[in-house]
Design an enzyme around this catalytic site. Structure first.
Site, PDB file in Angstrom:
ATOM      1  N   TRP A 131      69.107  25.467  68.176  1.00  0.00           N
ATOM      2  CA  TRP A 131      70.440  25.021  67.748  1.00  0.00           C
ATOM      3  C   TRP A 131      71.392  26.206  67.600  1.00  0.00           C
ATOM      4  O   TRP A 131      72.526  26.157  68.070  1.00  0.00           O
ATOM      5  CB  TRP A 131      70.348  24.268  66.419  1.00  0.00           C
ATOM      6  N   ASP A 150      69.544  18.268  68.183  1.00  0.00           N
ATOM      7  CA  ASP A 150      69.058  18.349  66.807  1.00  0.00           C
ATOM      8  C   ASP A 150      70.163  18.616  65.786  1.00  0.00           C
ATOM      9  O   ASP A 150      69.884  18.795  64.598  1.00  0.00           O
ATOM     10  CB  ASP A 150      67.983  19.439  66.703  1.00  0.00           C
ATOM     11  N   ASP A 151      71.417  18.627  66.245  1.00  0.00           N
ATOM     12  CA  ASP A 151      72.539  18.810  65.328  1.00  0.00           C
ATOM     13  C   ASP A 151      72.717  17.557  64.469  1.00  0.00           C
ATOM     14  O   ASP A 151      72.780  16.431  64.986  1.00  0.00           O
ATOM     15  CB  ASP A 151      73.816  19.066  66.143  1.00  0.00           C
ATOM     16  N   LEU A 152      72.794  17.740  63.151  1.00  0.00           N
ATOM     17  CA  LEU A 152      72.854  16.596  62.237  1.00  0.00           C
ATOM     18  C   LEU A 152      74.086  15.730  62.478  1.00  0.00           C
ATOM     19  O   LEU A 152      74.006  14.496  62.497  1.00  0.00           O
ATOM     20  CB  LEU A 152      72.831  17.079  60.790  1.00  0.00           C
TER      21      LEU A 152
END
Length: 207
Positions: A131, A150-152
């Protein structure tokens, strides 16, 4: 966005609607990969506003607001912690400084590498995951086809926009599959999702 990018993104009706209502502008290419990586490390798992505040406090510790690698490596950890850095991030920043002293991080050199090679290079640094390297590709190098699955904010924003009920590995698979519609401009689809999230939560993500 230019017409070629918009035409590709319009394959996806959700992203096409975002493109009609939200503005995403081209980003300038960096002139200092090392300093950008320090900022990306500090930004890990923090909101944009908090990360910016801590990064500025960190820069204020150094002459000319520049953490020269040699200077940073010698800097007292407790003083670094006082600006809001965790113990782990203090270690990661120093690891980045040591890496910068021993590797060629000139923009021209890094720009010659494909995305996967940039990620492979930078993830050698303790505390730098995929990330963090992807943030450099997007915000510092202007790469067009990056999707940080995978970035929130991406996960939350896309789950809402596409009415996804899955989670875990299944959600990851679903997001990657949706993002394929945006190729070779997945960065722009990503930034539109961030812009959507930011329109609801002002400090959720950079765009």
């Amino acid at each position: 966005m230019n017409k070629a990018i918009v035409d590709i993104l319009k394959r996806d009706s959700v992203i096409a609607q975002l493109a009609d209502t939200l503005e995403v502008k081209p980003l300038p290419v960096t002139n200092d990969i090392y300093i950008d990586m320090l900022e990306n490390i500090i930004s890990q798992q923090l909101s944009g506003r908090v990360a910016t505040t801590i990064f500025n406090r960190f820069l204020d510790l150094f002459p000319d607001r520049y953490p020269n690698p040699n200077h940073l490596l010698k800097f007292d950890d407790l003083e670094l912690r006082k600006v809001g850095l965790s113990g782990a991030k203090t270690i990661y920043l120093k690891a980045m400084a040591e890496f910068a002293m021993n590797h060629d991080l000139a923009v021209d050199s890094i720009q010659r590498l494909p995305d996967d090679e940039v990620i492979k290079l930078l993830t050698q640094v303790k505390g730098v995951g995929v990330w963090t390297a992807q943030m450099l590709l997007i915000f510092s190098l202007g790469r067009n086809d990056v999707f940080p699955v995978d970035d929130l904010a991406i996960r939350q924003g896309m789950a809402e926009l596409y009415h996804l009920k899955s989670d875990g590995k299944r959600l990851r698979h679903d997001l990657l599959q949706i993002s394929e519609r945006w190729a070779p401009y997945r960065t722009w689809g990503t930034r539109l999702v961030w812009a959507y999230v930011n329109s609801k939560k002002q400090n959720a993500a950079r765009v």
